[in-house]
Design a protein around this motif. Structure first.
Motif, mmCIF file in Angstrom:
data_model
loop_
_atom_site.group_PDB
_atom_site.id
_atom_site.type_symbol
_atom_site.label_atom_id
_atom_site.label_comp_id
_atom_site.label_asym_id
_atom_site.label_seq_id
_atom_site.Cartn_x
_atom_site.Cartn_y
_atom_site.Cartn_z
ATOM 1 N N VAL A 130 -12.211 -19.467 27.674
ATOM 2 C CA VAL A 130 -12.545 -17.908 26.266
ATOM 3 C C VAL A 130 -13.184 -18.181 25.213
ATOM 4 C CG1 VAL A 130 -10.710 -16.164 25.860
ATOM 5 C CG2 VAL A 130 -10.415 -17.424 28.372
ATOM 6 N N LEU A 131 -12.499 -19.598 24.218
ATOM 7 C CA LEU A 131 -12.644 -19.767 23.143
ATOM 8 C C LEU A 131 -13.175 -21.361 22.994
ATOM 9 C CD1 LEU A 131 -9.773 -18.492 20.468
ATOM 10 C CD2 LEU A 131 -11.920 -17.103 21.474
ATOM 11 N N LEU A 132 -14.316 -21.047 22.093
ATOM 12 C CA LEU A 132 -14.245 -22.746 21.901
ATOM 13 C C LEU A 132 -13.930 -23.127 20.479
ATOM 14 C CD1 LEU A 132 -16.103 -25.053 22.823
ATOM 15 C CD2 LEU A 132 -18.426 -23.697 21.759
ATOM 16 N N VAL A 133 -13.724 -24.411 20.079
ATOM 17 C CA VAL A 133 -13.519 -24.845 19.327
ATOM 18 C C VAL A 133 -14.233 -25.815 18.492
ATOM 19 C CG1 VAL A 133 -11.327 -25.624 16.757
ATOM 20 C CG2 VAL A 133 -11.080 -23.929 19.494
ATOM 21 N N PRO A 134 -15.391 -26.124 18.047
ATOM 22 C CA PRO A 134 -16.893 -26.873 17.659
ATOM 23 C C PRO A 134 -15.661 -28.497 16.701
ATOM 24 C CG PRO A 134 -16.627 -25.029 16.343
ATOM 25 C CD PRO A 134 -15.611 -24.730 16.673
ATOM 26 N N TYR A 135 -15.429 -30.019 17.098
ATOM 27 C CA TYR A 135 -16.175 -30.993 16.844
ATOM 28 C C TYR A 135 -14.793 -31.113 16.838
ATOM 29 C CZ TYR A 135 -20.562 -29.224 14.821
ATOM 30 O OH TYR A 135 -21.383 -28.598 14.474
ATOM 31 N N VAL A 136 -13.449 -30.460 17.143
ATOM 32 C CA VAL A 136 -12.602 -30.783 16.312
ATOM 33 C C VAL A 136 -11.981 -32.124 17.775
ATOM 34 C CG1 VAL A 136 -10.922 -29.436 17.815
ATOM 35 C CG2 VAL A 136 -9.737 -30.198 15.849
ATOM 36 N N GLY A 137 -12.505 -32.066 18.661
ATOM 37 C CA GLY A 137 -12.145 -33.344 20.040
ATOM 38 C C GLY A 137 -12.929 -34.701 19.972
ATOM 39 N N LEU A 138 -13.605 -34.144 18.922
ATOM 40 C CA LEU A 138 -14.412 -35.874 18.794
ATOM 41 C C LEU A 138 -13.640 -36.915 18.964
ATOM 42 C CD1 LEU A 138 -17.584 -35.092 16.163
ATOM 43 C CD2 LEU A 138 -17.282 -36.182 18.785
ATOM 44 N N PRO A 139 -12.687 -36.923 18.061
ATOM 45 C CA PRO A 139 -11.449 -38.481 17.814
ATOM 46 C C PRO A 139 -10.857 -38.715 18.854
ATOM 47 C CG PRO A 139 -11.083 -36.711 15.694
ATOM 48 C CD PRO A 139 -12.330 -36.080 16.680
ATOM 49 N N VAL A 140 -11.043 -37.157 19.796
ATOM 50 C CA VAL A 140 -10.187 -37.599 21.121
ATOM 51 C C VAL A 140 -10.898 -38.024 21.875
ATOM 52 C CG1 VAL A 140 -8.994 -36.760 23.151
ATOM 53 C CG2 VAL A 140 -8.987 -36.097 20.579
ATOM 54 N N HIS A 141 -12.604 -38.479 22.253
ATOM 55 C CA HIS A 141 -13.151 -37.996 22.837
ATOM 56 C C HIS A 141 -14.177 -40.232 22.237
ATOM 57 C CE1 HIS A 141 -17.461 -38.765 25.592
ATOM 58 N NE2 HIS A 141 -17.792 -38.462 24.005
ATOM 59 N N TRP A 142 -13.767 -39.951 20.945
ATOM 60 C CA TRP A 142 -14.352 -41.540 20.896
ATOM 61 C C TRP A 142 -13.119 -42.391 21.144
ATOM 62 C CZ3 TRP A 142 -15.665 -39.434 15.013
ATOM 63 C CH2 TRP A 142 -16.938 -38.585 15.654
ATOM 64 N N ALA A 143 -12.172 -41.601 20.835
ATOM 65 C CA ALA A 143 -10.454 -42.716 21.553
ATOM 66 C C ALA A 143 -10.907 -43.487 23.346
ATOM 67 C CB ALA A 143 -9.348 -41.937 21.358
ATOM 68 N N THR A 145 -13.382 -42.992 24.984
ATOM 69 C CA THR A 145 -14.506 -43.880 25.627
ATOM 70 C C THR A 145 -13.976 -45.246 24.936
ATOM 71 O OG1 THR A 145 -15.882 -42.840 23.563
ATOM 72 C CG2 THR A 145 -16.033 -42.268 25.751
ATOM 73 N N ARG A 146 -13.018 -45.413 23.506
ATOM 74 C CA ARG A 146 -13.757 -46.644 22.809
ATOM 75 C C ARG A 146 -14.894 -46.938 21.561
ATOM 76 N NH1 ARG A 146 -10.751 -50.825 27.811
ATOM 77 N NH2 ARG A 146 -9.454 -49.248 28.045
ATOM 78 N N ASP A 147 -14.866 -45.851 21.553
ATOM 79 C CA ASP A 147 -15.704 -46.024 20.458
ATOM 80 C C ASP A 147 -15.621 -45.885 19.621
ATOM 81 O OD1 ASP A 147 -18.519 -45.498 19.818
ATOM 82 O OD2 ASP A 147 -19.262 -43.734 20.565
ATOM 83 N N ARG A 148 -14.998 -47.033 18.835
ATOM 84 C CA ARG A 148 -14.338 -47.384 17.767
ATOM 85 C C ARG A 148 -14.752 -47.795 16.629
ATOM 86 N NH1 ARG A 148 -13.282 -51.817 21.596
ATOM 87 N NH2 ARG A 148 -11.155 -51.609 22.083
ATOM 88 N N VAL A 149 -16.352 -47.838 16.048
ATOM 89 C CA VAL A 149 -16.951 -47.286 15.103
ATOM 90 C C VAL A 149 -16.419 -46.383 14.244
ATOM 91 C CG1 VAL A 149 -19.058 -47.558 13.880
ATOM 92 C CG2 VAL A 149 -18.450 -49.554 15.335
ATOM 93 N N PRO A 150 -17.780 -44.834 15.614
ATOM 94 C CA PRO A 150 -17.386 -43.570 14.631
ATOM 95 C C PRO A 150 -15.954 -42.857 14.714
ATOM 96 C CG PRO A 150 -17.758 -43.586 16.777
ATOM 97 C CD PRO A 150 -18.070 -44.927 16.317
#
Length: 448
Positions: A130-143, A145-150
């Motif tokens: 129904v709704l889309l919230v941009p960008y806010v999930g990036l920290p979760v995605h990095w965590a 995928t273990r992408d520690r630098v960003p």
């Protein structure tokens, strides 16, 4: 510069920095609140983990989805959250693009060059986006995928921003102890990341390929063979990748010519293309009818498919007939444009009822290996059989008739001239109402 001028410049810098940090803090907290608030009403919050829905949805966006009831009416064109039909432990967030004849649905990622292979049943649908919230999930995605630098960079910048946002706009007056500010900023940043994960445990947004064991970055991936075929605008493209028990073959050309599986055949055999994951059709006495309605017989055309066999009996690979459903007609039928395999394993084109002007390969191909077959014919019946990207034989072939009919693969029904069903594996069938050039045939073979 005077002391007063330097102080004024420093004051403006301080003002702009503090205001910018406060704006970032407000934006971040607002996005987190929007992403987390619907969870109170039972909605789901799903962090996007791939680019398969670009440009409408990107990695790190959060999709807010309303759960669907058992009697929910599925809307073609809308985005849904559903169980991956090939991996039930995984969730997909893709668009429903077609309602199939059997009542199931075809789905696809907006950025994918082909639709998802396995049809979606209504029982697998969890929620409607129904709704889309941009960008806010990036920290979760990095965590995840273990992408520690960003992740660490974002945490550091966010903590600094929250610290600066808590400062006074001028340099006068008391301020809170530094330790307290660090604690507050850290708690807010961690809280924001935690809020983004709410309701998203075990849910990912992944791109689909023809092999459920692989996950690809769709932004840089297209299935090479499918891409090469689609470049030449086929009349129909059937990958034959459906799972066992499926009755219909999805048309990947975009022309909505859904095929139908009939007779004795088995889906899910090992596919023929090494760099294009997928499955094949194991045929014994079955056939695939390509399209639900009869079409006008083309004057110029091309037939393309992959086959594998060790059979030593004459068999029917593909052709055009006025009969759709019968496996054998003792009274005869209009049928031509047929390519067959001889008992010797050689390929013949041009042999159909009352016609016998043919071309035949000198080599046999019933060697148990996968082979790429393309047969082309112009309006003046100048025909070529290509095998594995190379022209094997060319020449004039039999006269064809002009009648409405169906393209058939694996088995025909051509009366007293009946040819037995092909016994072996078939894969990736494409029909063109035009003549492919030698260079395009070679390009398809190279894309395998």
């Amino acid at each position: 510069m005077s002391h007063d001028g330097a102080a004024a410049g420093s004051g403006w810098t301080r003002l702009l920095v503090v205001l910018a940090c406060r704006a970032y803090r407000a934006l971040l907290l607002t996005l987190v609140a929007i992403a987390a608030a619907p969870l109170v009403t039972g909605w789901g919050s799903y962090v996007v983990a791939s680019d398969s829905m670009r440009p409408s949805i990107s990695v790190g966006d959060v999709v807010l989805a309303r759960p669907t009831a058992a009697d929910h009416r599925v809307h073609v064109g809308r985005v849904y959250v559903f169980d991956d039909p090939t991996r039930p432990e995984r969730l997909l967030v893709h668009r429903v693009v077609e309602k199939r004849d059997d009542g199931d649905y075809t789905t696809a990622g907006d950025a994918n060059s082909v639709t998802d292979i396995t049809p979606l049943k209504t029982s697998g649908i969890r929620a409607q986006a129904v709704l889309l919230v941009p960008y806010v999930g990036l920290p979760v995605h990095w965590a995840r995928t273990r992408d520690r630098v960003p992740l660490l960079a974002w945490l550091a910048l966010s903590i600094a921003a929250f610290l600066l946002a808590g400062m006074r706009l001028d340099s006068h007056g008391p301020s809170r102890p530094r330790r307290a500010k660090v604690a507050v900023a850290t708690a807010v940043a961690v809280g924001a990341a935690a809020a983004g994960t709410s309701g998203a445990a075990g849910a990912t947004f992944t791109d689909r390929t023809t092999n459920s064991g692989n996950e690809w970055t769709v932004g840089t991936w297209t299935q090479p063979y499918v891409g090469a075929v689609l470049t030449d605008r086929p009349f129909g493209l059937w990958l034959l990748d459906e799972t066992g028990g499926t009755k219909y073959a999805t048309d990947r050309s975009g022309n909505n010519r859904t095929g139908e599986y009939l007779g004795s055949l088995t889906l899910g055999a090992q596919g023929g293309l090494p760099n294009n994951p997928g499955t094949a059709l194991d045929n014994t006495s079955g056939r695939v009818i390509l399209g639900p309605q009869p079409v006008t017989a083309p004057s110029a055309y091309s037939v393309e498919l992959w086959f594998r066999t060790t059979a030593t009996t004459q068999s029917y690979l593909a052709g055009f007939e006025d009969d759709r459903d019968t496996g054998y007609s003792s009274f005869g039928a209009d049928a031509d444009r047929v390519v067959t395999m001889e008992a010797s394993g050689r390929l013949t084109f041009g042999l159909w009822p009352k016609r016998s002007q043919t071309i035949t390969t000198t080599r046999a191909f019933n060697d148990g290996a996968w082979h790429h077959l393309v047969v082309t014919s112009t309006a003046n019946r100048s025909s070529t059989i290509y095998v594995d990207g190379v022209a094997a034989v060319s020449g004039a072939t039999s006269v064809v008739q002009n009648f409405p009919g169906y393209w058939r693969v694996g088995q025909g029904s051509i009366g007293l001239f009946h040819t037995p069903a092909f016994t072996g594996d078939l894969d990736n069938v494409a029909i063109y109402h035009s003549t492919l050039s030698a260079s395009r045939v070679a390009a398809h073979w190279a894309a395998r």
